[in-house]
Design an enzyme around this catalytic site. Structure first.
Site, mmCIF file in Angstrom:
data_model
loop_
_atom_site.group_PDB
_atom_site.id
_atom_site.type_symbol
_atom_site.label_atom_id
_atom_site.label_comp_id
_atom_site.label_asym_id
_atom_site.label_seq_id
_atom_site.Cartn_x
_atom_site.Cartn_y
_atom_site.Cartn_z
ATOM 1 N N LYS A 56 0.838 -1.203 0.000
ATOM 2 C CA LYS A 56 0.000 0.000 0.000
ATOM 3 C C LYS A 56 0.866 1.243 0.000
ATOM 4 O O LYS A 56 1.942 1.269 0.594
ATOM 5 C CB LYS A 56 -0.857 -0.049 1.276
ATOM 6 C CG LYS A 56 -1.917 0.982 1.365
ATOM 7 C CD LYS A 56 -3.288 0.456 0.993
ATOM 8 C CE LYS A 56 -4.294 1.576 0.839
ATOM 9 N NZ LYS A 56 -3.983 2.451 -0.300
ATOM 10 N N LYS A 80 5.097 2.575 8.437
ATOM 11 C CA LYS A 80 3.860 3.265 8.826
ATOM 12 C C LYS A 80 2.725 2.254 9.005
ATOM 13 O O LYS A 80 2.016 2.255 10.012
ATOM 14 C CB LYS A 80 3.516 4.242 7.690
ATOM 15 C CG LYS A 80 2.681 5.406 8.089
ATOM 16 C CD LYS A 80 2.308 6.233 6.866
ATOM 17 C CE LYS A 80 3.460 7.020 6.285
ATOM 18 N NZ LYS A 80 2.993 8.017 5.295
ATOM 19 N N LYS A 92 5.065 2.639 -3.038
ATOM 20 C CA LYS A 92 4.860 4.059 -3.382
ATOM 21 C C LYS A 92 5.009 4.212 -4.879
ATOM 22 O O LYS A 92 5.752 3.463 -5.515
ATOM 23 C CB LYS A 92 5.923 4.927 -2.689
ATOM 24 C CG LYS A 92 5.553 6.385 -2.641
ATOM 25 C CD LYS A 92 4.576 6.631 -1.524
ATOM 26 C CE LYS A 92 4.312 8.072 -1.257
ATOM 27 N NZ LYS A 92 3.686 8.208 0.075
ATOM 28 N N THR A 180 -5.710 12.350 7.043
ATOM 29 C CA THR A 180 -4.320 12.554 7.458
ATOM 30 C C THR A 180 -4.234 13.731 8.431
ATOM 31 O O THR A 180 -3.580 13.649 9.470
ATOM 32 C CB THR A 180 -3.410 12.760 6.227
ATOM 33 O OG1 THR A 180 -3.728 11.741 5.266
ATOM 34 C CG2 THR A 180 -1.954 12.657 6.592
ATOM 35 N N ASN A 219 -3.984 19.608 1.496
ATOM 36 C CA ASN A 219 -4.999 18.784 2.161
ATOM 37 C C ASN A 219 -4.640 18.465 3.614
ATOM 38 O O ASN A 219 -5.452 18.622 4.521
ATOM 39 C CB ASN A 219 -5.206 17.500 1.358
ATOM 40 C CG ASN A 219 -6.269 16.619 1.984
ATOM 41 O OD1 ASN A 219 -7.304 17.111 2.420
ATOM 42 N ND2 ASN A 219 -5.998 15.338 2.060
ATOM 43 N N SER A 349 -7.537 4.664 4.715
ATOM 44 C CA SER A 349 -7.470 3.883 3.470
ATOM 45 C C SER A 349 -7.779 2.422 3.763
ATOM 46 O O SER A 349 -8.466 1.746 2.998
ATOM 47 C CB SER A 349 -6.067 3.957 2.858
ATOM 48 O OG SER A 349 -5.921 5.101 2.065
HETATM 49 N N1 GLU Z 1 0.012 8.863 0.557
HETATM 50 C C1 GLU Z 1 -0.405 8.645 1.896
HETATM 51 C C2 GLU Z 1 0.793 8.338 2.788
HETATM 52 O O1 GLU Z 1 1.894 8.692 2.480
HETATM 53 C C3 GLU Z 1 -1.521 7.622 1.997
HETATM 54 C C4 GLU Z 1 -1.160 6.230 1.585
HETATM 55 C C5 GLU Z 1 -2.352 5.279 1.546
HETATM 56 O O2 GLU Z 1 -3.421 5.635 1.982
HETATM 57 O O3 GLU Z 1 -2.139 4.163 1.054
HETATM 58 O O4 GLU Z 1 0.660 7.806 3.858
#
Ligand code: GLU
Length: 461
Positions: A56, A80, A92, A180, A219, A349
């Site tokens: 993810k 994370k 990513k 977030t 955001n 998410s």
């Molecule tokens: N881009 C966000 C992050 O860096 C969300 C990633 C997601 O929801 O998979 O955590």
């Protein structure tokens, strides 16, 4: 930062290396016919760790996107997700382009083509790899990606779960856009519930009246600043944007500044506060809480020594460089690290993905039943009151508040709050109990790496 943390762990060296490296990075170059000629774009999707699948992580659109950055951010996603117990590996993606240079229909063509390239290699897939928004992308791009995947996989009943951060009308979940920033708020609230941690930062009292400087009113920064000021009584005394910064010791109206930026493209000309052209100087302003919420590396060797905030909350990914981290640690500043502070996005998410796979919105089955049971208690209280000689009254609003069953947004917020509290408590415990752990970042790495290592061991690696 990873090396600093693993040095304090007792991992077999082979496993340490296995966790450190990125498993695979796919680079794609594709052409799109735009404005009468073919333009070539470069994109990446990196998979850091597949100890859990799907993997993810967001997809960002920015000119600075490159392989190193995507790989570092994929690694961060692994830790994370482990930290907040979202059952995913880390990934990513990124596309090298400045989205502001394109019309909406052009961006749609580019996004669909990129999604096609990734989906045909299972780098977008409900059980393999689930992207989400990141810098330069949002709900709109996610719904194009979801639609593109669905067109390519017409019989996949779980197609919607191939990407998260979709708008609610296209299979998204309530509260994902704010997630977030909301998570940043919950992280700060939880920090303030730990007196020994506050003491380490030299902070006293509650959140009410605390001064905040936010860098980036996108955001994440916007929602964090809005909730902290409107709900927790913080004063947002500085907002740093692309074209400069606003400073107002009385506190800025976050909503009004955001609307101004929407209309004028920057903060210059806003009626309240003082405009400072060199925005980066405002990072060095006296304040209680500094929230970098935009780019990587904004706090670096060049300015770390001048940062005065005792508490820095990394709402962005990687806003403090490793060198700056050391300087700030030596100065006694406390940093709530990105791996934890901005994990609210991926947490929600996760809820969205579960919702898509279960094909039902949260709260749909239980809400009215919960209300009916509450109604029973309220009726009984009212009956007792009428029967009692003294008679007593319910507090105004009690009935209304108590009777209302939780809808999807309330459930998402409750799940997010619980996640942020639990993860913080795990990190704070390590920070407070181990003499060799002197900062929250290292503590977070220890908690996260330990979970990843346990998953690998269980697989027999
Ligand atoms: N881009 C966000 C992050 O860096 C969300 C990633 C997601 O929801 O998979 O955590």
């Amino acid at each position: 930062m990873f090396n600093r943390a693993v040095a304090l762990m007792d991992l077999p060296p082979g496993l340490e290396e296995k966790i450190r490296v990125c498993n695979a990075t796919y680079t794609v170059r594709f052409g799109v016919r735009l404005r009468g000629q073919i333009q070539t774009f470069t994109g990446y999707r990196s998979v850091h760790s597949e100890h859990m699948e799907p993997v993810k992580g967001g997809i960002r659109y920015a000119l600075g996107v490159n392989q190193d950055e995507v790989e570092a951010l994929a690694a961060l996603m692994t830790y994370k997700c482990a930290l907040v117990e979202a059952p995913f590996g880390g990934s990513k993606g990124g596309l090298c382009l400045d989205p502001r240079q394109y019309e909406e229909y052009e961006l749609e063509m580019i996004t669909r083509r990129f999604a096609y390239e990734l989906a045909k290699r299972d780098l977008i897939h409900p059980s393999q790899n689930v992207p989400a928004p990141d810098m330069g992308t949002g709900e709109r791009e996610m719904s194009w990606i979801a639609d593109q995947y669905a067109r390519m996989n017409t019989t996949d009943i779980n197609a919607k779960a191939c990407v998260t951060g979709k708008p609610p009308h296209a299979g998204g979940i309530q509260g994902r856009t704010e997630a977030t920033g909301r998570g940043v708020q919950y992280a700060i609230q939880e920090f303030f519930r730990h007196p020994s941690d506050k003491k380490k930062a030299g902070i006293t009292g509650g959140l009410e009246g605390k001064t905040v400087v936010v860098q980036g009113l996108g955001n994440v920064g916007y929602h964090a600043a809005k909730f902290l000021s409107e709900e927790d009584g913080c004063k947002v005394i500085g907002i740093i944007e692309r074209d400069g910064a606003l400073v107002d010791p009385k506190g800025l109206n976050v909503e009004a500044v955001r609307n101004w930026i929407g209309k004028h493209g920057g903060v210059a000309g806003f009626a309240d506060g003082k405009f400072v052209e060199d925005g980066s100087k405002v990072l060095e302003e006296e304040c209680d809480i500094l929230v970098p919420a935009a780019l990587e590396g904004v706090i670096n060797m060049g300015n770390a020594a001048n940062i005065k905030a005792p508490l820095i909350v990394e709402a962005a990914n990687g806003p403090v460089t490793a060198g700056a981290d050391e300087i700030l640690r030596d100065k006694g500043a406390v940093i709530i690290p990105d791996m934890y502070a901005n994990a609210g996005g991926v947490t929600v998410s996760y809820f969205e993905w579960v919702k898509n796979l279960s094909h039902i919105r949260f709260g749909r089955m239980g809400r009215r039943q919960e209300e009916a049971r509450h109604q029973l208690i309220v009726d009984e209280l009212e009956r007792l009151s009428a029967a009692s000689e003294v008679g007593w009254e319910l507090t105004p609003n009690f009935k209304e508040k108590y009777l209302r069953g939780a809808g999807e947004l309330e459930l998402v917020r409750s799940g997010l709050d619980d996640t942020m509290r639990t993860a913080y408590q795990a990190c704070s415990k390590v920070w407070n109990e181990r003499d060799d752990v002197t900062d929250l970042r290292t503590a977070s790495y220890l908690v996260a790496i330990d979970k990843v290592a346990t998953a690998y061991r269980a697989k027999g690696l």
